[in-house]
Design a protein around this motif. Structure first.
Motif, mmCIF file in Angstrom:
data_model
loop_
_atom_site.group_PDB
_atom_site.id
_atom_site.type_symbol
_atom_site.label_atom_id
_atom_site.label_comp_id
_atom_site.label_asym_id
_atom_site.label_seq_id
_atom_site.Cartn_x
_atom_site.Cartn_y
_atom_site.Cartn_z
ATOM 1 N N VAL A 196 0.845 -1.139 -0.028
ATOM 2 C CA VAL A 196 0.143 0.196 -0.073
ATOM 3 C C VAL A 196 0.988 1.303 0.016
ATOM 4 C CG1 VAL A 196 -1.969 1.102 1.311
ATOM 5 C CG2 VAL A 196 -1.706 -1.322 1.332
ATOM 6 N N ASP A 197 0.830 1.907 -1.060
ATOM 7 C CA ASP A 197 1.431 3.273 -0.962
ATOM 8 C C ASP A 197 1.187 4.475 -0.212
ATOM 9 O OD1 ASP A 197 -0.356 4.731 -2.322
ATOM 10 O OD2 ASP A 197 0.551 4.704 -4.219
ATOM 11 N N LEU A 198 1.974 5.467 -0.101
ATOM 12 C CA LEU A 198 1.747 6.584 0.751
ATOM 13 C C LEU A 198 0.118 7.122 0.547
ATOM 14 C CD1 LEU A 198 5.236 8.266 0.742
ATOM 15 C CD2 LEU A 198 4.120 6.793 2.372
ATOM 16 N N ASN A 199 -0.312 6.777 -0.623
ATOM 17 C CA ASN A 199 -1.571 7.580 -0.798
ATOM 18 C C ASN A 199 -2.625 6.584 -0.778
ATOM 19 O OD1 ASN A 199 -0.579 10.180 -1.917
ATOM 20 N ND2 ASN A 199 -0.057 9.250 -3.763
ATOM 21 N N ASP A 200 -2.355 5.462 -0.005
ATOM 22 C CA ASP A 200 -3.254 4.296 0.223
ATOM 23 C C ASP A 200 -3.687 3.808 -0.871
ATOM 24 O OD1 ASP A 200 -3.051 4.915 3.011
ATOM 25 O OD2 ASP A 200 -4.892 6.029 3.322
ATOM 26 N N GLN A 201 -3.015 3.521 -1.849
ATOM 27 C CA GLN A 201 -3.120 2.971 -3.414
ATOM 28 C C GLN A 201 -2.680 1.389 -3.188
ATOM 29 O OE1 GLN A 201 -4.924 4.635 -5.807
ATOM 30 N NE2 GLN A 201 -4.980 2.768 -6.923
ATOM 31 N N ILE A 202 -3.268 0.833 -3.775
ATOM 32 C CA ILE A 202 -2.943 -0.607 -3.957
ATOM 33 C C ILE A 202 -2.956 -0.995 -5.516
ATOM 34 C CG2 ILE A 202 -3.439 -3.132 -3.594
ATOM 35 C CD1 ILE A 202 -4.957 -1.922 -1.129
ATOM 36 N N ASP A 203 -1.914 -1.755 -6.125
ATOM 37 C CA ASP A 203 -1.650 -2.099 -7.262
ATOM 38 C C ASP A 203 -2.743 -3.344 -7.742
ATOM 39 O OD1 ASP A 203 -1.143 -2.909 -9.873
ATOM 40 O OD2 ASP A 203 0.904 -3.480 -9.636
ATOM 41 N N LEU A 204 -3.978 -3.102 -8.390
ATOM 42 C CA LEU A 204 -4.800 -4.025 -8.569
ATOM 43 C C LEU A 204 -4.245 -5.146 -9.583
ATOM 44 C CD1 LEU A 204 -8.198 -1.892 -9.035
ATOM 45 C CD2 LEU A 204 -7.538 -3.340 -7.117
ATOM 46 N N THR A 205 -3.553 -4.776 -10.419
ATOM 47 C CA THR A 205 -3.025 -5.815 -11.316
ATOM 48 C C THR A 205 -2.136 -7.125 -10.404
ATOM 49 O OG1 THR A 205 -0.867 -4.551 -11.814
ATOM 50 C CG2 THR A 205 -2.874 -4.354 -13.477
ATOM 51 N N GLN A 206 -1.439 -6.516 -9.313
ATOM 52 C CA GLN A 206 -0.798 -7.585 -8.679
ATOM 53 C C GLN A 206 -1.650 -8.218 -7.361
ATOM 54 O OE1 GLN A 206 2.721 -5.682 -6.957
ATOM 55 N NE2 GLN A 206 3.466 -7.582 -5.849
ATOM 56 N N PHE A 207 -2.485 -7.570 -6.851
ATOM 57 C CA PHE A 207 -2.924 -7.796 -5.721
ATOM 58 C C PHE A 207 -4.720 -8.302 -5.695
ATOM 59 C CE2 PHE A 207 0.707 -5.708 -4.369
ATOM 60 C CZ PHE A 207 1.473 -6.538 -3.389
ATOM 61 N N GLN A 208 -5.263 -7.964 -6.865
ATOM 62 C CA GLN A 208 -6.902 -8.084 -6.885
ATOM 63 C C GLN A 208 -6.977 -9.476 -7.149
ATOM 64 O OE1 GLN A 208 -8.666 -6.132 -10.090
ATOM 65 N NE2 GLN A 208 -10.624 -6.206 -8.957
ATOM 66 N N LEU A 209 -7.907 -10.149 -6.476
ATOM 67 C CA LEU A 209 -8.178 -11.480 -6.616
ATOM 68 C C LEU A 209 -8.775 -11.771 -7.869
ATOM 69 C CD1 LEU A 209 -8.337 -14.567 -5.597
ATOM 70 C CD2 LEU A 209 -10.455 -13.768 -4.488
ATOM 71 N N GLN A 210 -8.709 -12.472 -9.026
ATOM 72 C CA GLN A 210 -9.087 -13.019 -10.040
ATOM 73 C C GLN A 210 -10.419 -13.950 -10.097
ATOM 74 O OE1 GLN A 210 -9.099 -10.602 -12.450
ATOM 75 N NE2 GLN A 210 -7.698 -9.511 -11.286
ATOM 76 N N ILE A 211 -11.414 -13.850 -10.329
ATOM 77 C CA ILE A 211 -12.278 -14.897 -9.925
ATOM 78 C C ILE A 211 -12.741 -15.412 -11.323
ATOM 79 C CG2 ILE A 211 -13.332 -14.116 -7.781
ATOM 80 C CD1 ILE A 211 -15.597 -13.041 -9.118
ATOM 81 N N GLN A 212 -13.307 -16.695 -11.377
ATOM 82 C CA GLN A 212 -13.676 -17.256 -12.644
ATOM 83 C C GLN A 212 -15.226 -16.803 -13.016
ATOM 84 O OE1 GLN A 212 -13.645 -21.390 -11.888
ATOM 85 N NE2 GLN A 212 -11.628 -21.391 -11.474
ATOM 86 N N GLU A 213 -15.212 -16.179 -14.113
ATOM 87 C CA GLU A 213 -16.470 -15.730 -14.431
ATOM 88 C C GLU A 213 -17.666 -16.444 -14.446
ATOM 89 O OE1 GLU A 213 -17.132 -12.425 -14.884
ATOM 90 O OE2 GLU A 213 -15.141 -12.084 -14.113
ATOM 91 N N LYS A 214 -17.401 -17.766 -15.020
ATOM 92 C CA LYS A 214 -18.373 -18.805 -14.898
ATOM 93 C C LYS A 214 -18.829 -19.442 -13.726
ATOM 94 C CE LYS A 214 -17.104 -20.095 -19.580
ATOM 95 N NZ LYS A 214 -16.539 -21.154 -20.383
ATOM 96 N N ASN A 215 -18.148 -19.360 -12.719
ATOM 97 C CA ASN A 215 -18.406 -20.142 -11.382
ATOM 98 C C ASN A 215 -18.118 -19.092 -10.214
ATOM 99 O OD1 ASN A 215 -19.195 -21.514 -9.240
ATOM 100 N ND2 ASN A 215 -18.200 -23.259 -9.985
ATOM 101 N N HIS A 216 -18.760 -18.230 -9.951
ATOM 102 C CA HIS A 216 -18.342 -17.152 -8.938
ATOM 103 C C HIS A 216 -18.404 -17.823 -7.411
ATOM 104 C CE1 HIS A 216 -18.557 -13.900 -11.760
ATOM 105 N NE2 HIS A 216 -19.807 -13.998 -11.890
ATOM 106 N N SER A 217 -18.869 -18.954 -7.262
ATOM 107 C CA SER A 217 -18.620 -19.568 -5.822
ATOM 108 C C SER A 217 -17.371 -20.283 -5.892
ATOM 109 C CB SER A 217 -19.770 -20.715 -5.769
ATOM 110 O OG SER A 217 -19.539 -21.709 -6.656
ATOM 111 N N GLU A 218 -16.478 -20.212 -6.562
ATOM 112 C CA GLU A 218 -15.224 -20.905 -6.518
ATOM 113 C C GLU A 218 -14.162 -19.551 -6.841
ATOM 114 O OE1 GLU A 218 -14.035 -24.496 -8.169
ATOM 115 O OE2 GLU A 218 -16.066 -25.191 -7.507
ATOM 116 N N LEU A 219 -13.669 -18.994 -5.762
ATOM 117 C CA LEU A 219 -12.991 -17.727 -5.885
ATOM 118 C C LEU A 219 -11.508 -18.053 -6.509
ATOM 119 C CD1 LEU A 219 -14.493 -15.402 -3.221
ATOM 120 C CD2 LEU A 219 -14.855 -15.492 -5.631
#
Length: 110
Positions: A86-109
């Motif tokens: 988390v940088d000094l502006n409270d920003q997080i790199d989504l490309t690195q830390f965002q959880l990518q979920i399967q579009e077809k089955n949202h119950s399995e993250l």
């Protein structure tokens, strides 16, 4: 409890340490892509009751946006303790830390 609320709770409970999701991403995974504000309401009212890792939810730009300084500090340090940068502006790199979920089955993250 409404089905949407139950889905949101289940999704948030499954976010592993070191990963984040956005409010809108949680809403979409729960079946209502335009319900990001409802996700906020659920987090605010049910995090303690369901022991939700609310600190793993950020806005669409990857920012911590809490107005309460103490809550913002808790969220930032909790994420950093899990290895999220988390940088000094409270920003997080989504490309690195965002959880990518399967579009077809949202119950399995992951």
């Amino acid at each position: 409890m409404q089905a949407f609320t139950e889905k949101v709770i289940q999704i948030i409970q499954q976010i592993p340490p070191g990963k984040i999701m956005t409010y809108g991403q949680v809403a979409a995974a729960a079946g209502s892509p335009r319900a990001a504000r409802q996700v906020t309401r659920i987090l605010h009212s049910m995090s303690a009751q369901y022991n939700l890792p609310w600190h793993r939810i950020v806005n669409v730009r990857g920012q911590i946006v809490l107005k309460d300084e103490e809550a913002r500090y808790f969220q930032k340090t909790s994420l950093q303790n899990e290895g999220v940068e988390v940088d000094l502006n409270d920003q997080i790199d989504l490309t690195q830390f965002q959880l990518q979920i399967q579009e077809k089955n949202h119950s399995e993250l992951y």
